[in-house]
Scaffold this active site. Sequence first.
Site, short mmCIF file in Angstrom:
data_model
loop_
_atom_site.label_atom_id
_atom_site.label_comp_id
_atom_site.label_asym_id
_atom_site.label_seq_id
_atom_site.Cartn_x
_atom_site.Cartn_y
_atom_site.Cartn_z
N ARG A 57 0.72 -1.23 -0.09
CA ARG A 57 0.00 -0.08 -0.11
C ARG A 57 0.73 1.14 0.30
NH1 ARG A 57 -2.56 -0.96 4.39
NH2 ARG A 57 -1.49 0.33 5.75
N TYR A 110 -15.15 21.99 -10.32
CA TYR A 110 -15.78 20.64 -10.90
C TYR A 110 -17.04 20.10 -10.13
CZ TYR A 110 -14.34 15.29 -11.61
OH TYR A 110 -14.61 14.07 -11.97
N ASP A 182 -6.86 22.94 -8.18
CA ASP A 182 -6.97 22.01 -9.01
C ASP A 182 -6.33 22.51 -10.39
OD1 ASP A 182 -7.86 20.06 -11.17
OD2 ASP A 182 -9.80 19.97 -10.06
N LYS A 207 -6.18 12.49 -16.92
CA LYS A 207 -6.39 13.31 -18.10
C LYS A 207 -4.94 13.29 -18.91
CE LYS A 207 -10.31 14.60 -16.76
NZ LYS A 207 -10.95 13.58 -15.53
#
Length: 391
Positions: A57, A110, A182, A207
Site C-alpha cells: 500500500r 468541478y 485543481d 487526463k
Amino acid sequence: MQDETRLVVAGRHPEKNEGVVNPPVYHASTILYPTVAAMEEMAKARLSGERRTYYGRSGTSTTRAFEDIVTELEGGYRTALLPSGLAAISIALLGVLKQGDHLLMVDSVYGPSRRFCDNMLPRMGVETTYYDPAIGAGITELMRDNTAAVFTEAPGSLTFEMQDIPAIAAAAKARGAVVLMDNTWATPYFFKPLDHGVDISIQAGTKYYSGHSDIMLGTVTTTEEHWPAIQSAFDLLGQAVGPDDVYLAQRGIRTLAVRLRQHFQSGLDIARWLAARPEVEAVMHPALEGSAGHDLWQRDFKGASGLFSIRLKPCPKAALAAFLDDLELFGMGYSWGGYESLAVPARLAGLRTATEWPHEGPLVRLHIGLESVEDLKDDLAAGFDRLNKAL
C-alpha cells in the site's frame, strides 16, 4: 533543466535496472524482512517520513519513479498518488480541514468536488462557502477567523472563468489559510501553482498525464510545510494506486510536452474558427483573444490545453441532439485529455450558488484531440448543418 528534459529523465534509473529504460513494474503486497531488527528499522524509517517499501500500500519503486517525475515538474517537495482525480481532491481537503473549520470554494469548481463539499464535509463539521471566481484579492472579505483553506480552479470547470491565483493566494495566506488548486486543465507544464503562491497542487492524472484515456489517477503535490498533513491523510485512509496504472502514467507523461503543445495549437485554431460560426454565441477559451479572463491567462500561463466550451444560440433540444449525435470524430463521453476529441452537452443546474448563469443557449464542452484540425472542422460543420435543418 527545462521541463521537456525533466519529463524525459526524471524518475529513470536504468543503471539500477539492468539498463532497462522504463522503470519496471513491481506488483507487491507482502514485503519480507530477514530479521526482527530489519522490521523495526523499517518502522522507524517509515515514521520519520522516509520513502521506503514496507508494504504494498505504501508503494514500490514503480510508484516512487512517477512521484519523482510529478514532483520535479511541479517544483514541489513531495507527491502522493491517488486512485482518481476526485480522490486527490478529497484527500487534500481532508488533510487540511478539521471539525469547526471553514472552507472557501470557487463557485465554478468541478462538479464532483462540489458534491464532496456539500455531502461529506458537513458530516465532519466543516462549513463551505462558495465564492465568485472573479473575486481576486476581494476574497479577504469572505475570510473568517476559522477559514482554514481556500480552493481554486483555473479555469473553471465547464465555464472556464480564469482566477487571479497570485492575488487570491496572497490574501488567503495573509490570514493563515492553506491554498489549494485543481490545475488539471493546464498541468504544471503550462502553469506551476506552487510558483504562484499555492500550497497544494492537485492533478487528475487520468487526463493529460495519461494521455490515452485508459487509466484513473490523481496526484497531490505540496510544499514541504504542508506535506505531513497530506501524508497523514493518505496513510490513514489507505489509498493506493495499482502499479500497472502508475506504469502507464509514467509512460504517458514522457510525451506530455509534445502532446500538450499540439492540443494547445489545435484547440486554439478550432476556437477561433468556432468564434466565427453564426450558430455560436460565445467561445469560452481563456487563450482566445477577447475571451473573458484572457488577460490573466496571458499574464500567468505559458499555454493552454485542448479543453474549452462553446455557448450556442438558443435552440430546441432536438437541434442540439442533431448536432451532437452523428459527429464522426468527436466522441460523446466524460473525461478528457486523451488523444481523441470529445463533445458533451453541459448542464449547469445545481452547480452554481454564489453566481448566476444568465444565458439560455446550450453549453457544449469540447476536447480537441490529436486528429487533423481540418477534419475536425469538417465534422463540426456537418453537425451545424444538421442543427440548422432541425430548427
